[in-house]
Design a protein around this motif. Structure first.
Motif, PDB file in Angstrom:
ATOM      1  N   GLN A 246       0.815  -1.208   0.000  1.00  0.00           N
ATOM      2  CA  GLN A 246       0.000   0.000   0.000  1.00  0.00           C
ATOM      3  C   GLN A 246       0.855   1.267   0.000  1.00  0.00           C
ATOM      4  OE1 GLN A 246      -3.090   0.535  -0.521  1.00  0.00           O
ATOM      5  NE2 GLN A 246      -3.106   2.695  -0.041  1.00  0.00           N
TER       6      GLN A 246
ATOM      7  N   SER B 199      -8.993   0.748  -1.858  1.00  0.00           N
ATOM      8  CA  SER B 199      -9.229   0.487  -3.273  1.00  0.00           C
ATOM      9  C   SER B 199     -10.027  -0.792  -3.514  1.00  0.00           C
ATOM     10  CB  SER B 199      -7.904   0.402  -4.027  1.00  0.00           C
ATOM     11  OG  SER B 199      -7.143  -0.688  -3.560  1.00  0.00           O
ATOM     12  N   GLU B 200     -10.193  -1.581  -2.479  1.00  0.00           N
ATOM     13  CA  GLU B 200     -10.949  -2.829  -2.588  1.00  0.00           C
ATOM     14  C   GLU B 200     -12.314  -2.618  -1.940  1.00  0.00           C
ATOM     15  OE1 GLU B 200      -9.500  -6.277  -3.169  1.00  0.00           O
ATOM     16  OE2 GLU B 200      -7.555  -5.533  -3.800  1.00  0.00           O
TER      17      GLU B 200
END
Length: 123
Positions: A26, A98-99
């Motif tokens: 990340q 982002s998920e």
């Protein structure tokens, strides 16, 4: 009280584990990790994993039935795995962002909750 302390220590342990395993993915664009090689990242992760063990080993020692705690081997492992998924999911939601959670994730989590119930049920 030993059971609650065990669960808290295991949750904190899982936080360090999650950061050690996935944090560098990340933060690779926004930190020194951007230019770090694989061995630097491995050493960074090992350093974080040290704190995982500093928390997990006492948690298991405190929580284990033979040491006066409330949990069996299976129960300790089940707690650890359930907490691992909870911490990982929170990491995805609040850090990675982002998920997105989908219906199949909720079904899977429901099955994990069912597994916890089955493991802890005294038949």
């Amino acid at each position: 009280m030993r059971g609650l302390i065990t669960i808290i220590l295991l949750a904190l342990s899982n936080l360090f584990m999650t950061i050690a395993w996935y944090g560098h993915l990340q933060w690779k664009e926004t930190s020194w990790l951007k230019h770090a090689g694989i061995w630097s990242i491995i050493l960074f992760s090992w350093g974080l994993a040290f704190f995982e063990y500093v928390l997990q080993v006492p948690a298991n020692k405190l929580g284990f039935k033979a040491n006066g705690g409330p949990f069996t081997f299976f129960e300790l492992k089940t707690i650890q795995e359930a907490l691992s998924l909870i911490v990982f999911t929170l990491f995805l939601i609040f850090v990675v962002k982002s998920e997105k959670l989908a219906w199949n994730h909720f079904v899977g989590f429901g099955l994990i909750i069912l597994a916890v119930i089955v493991i802890f049920k005294k038949w």
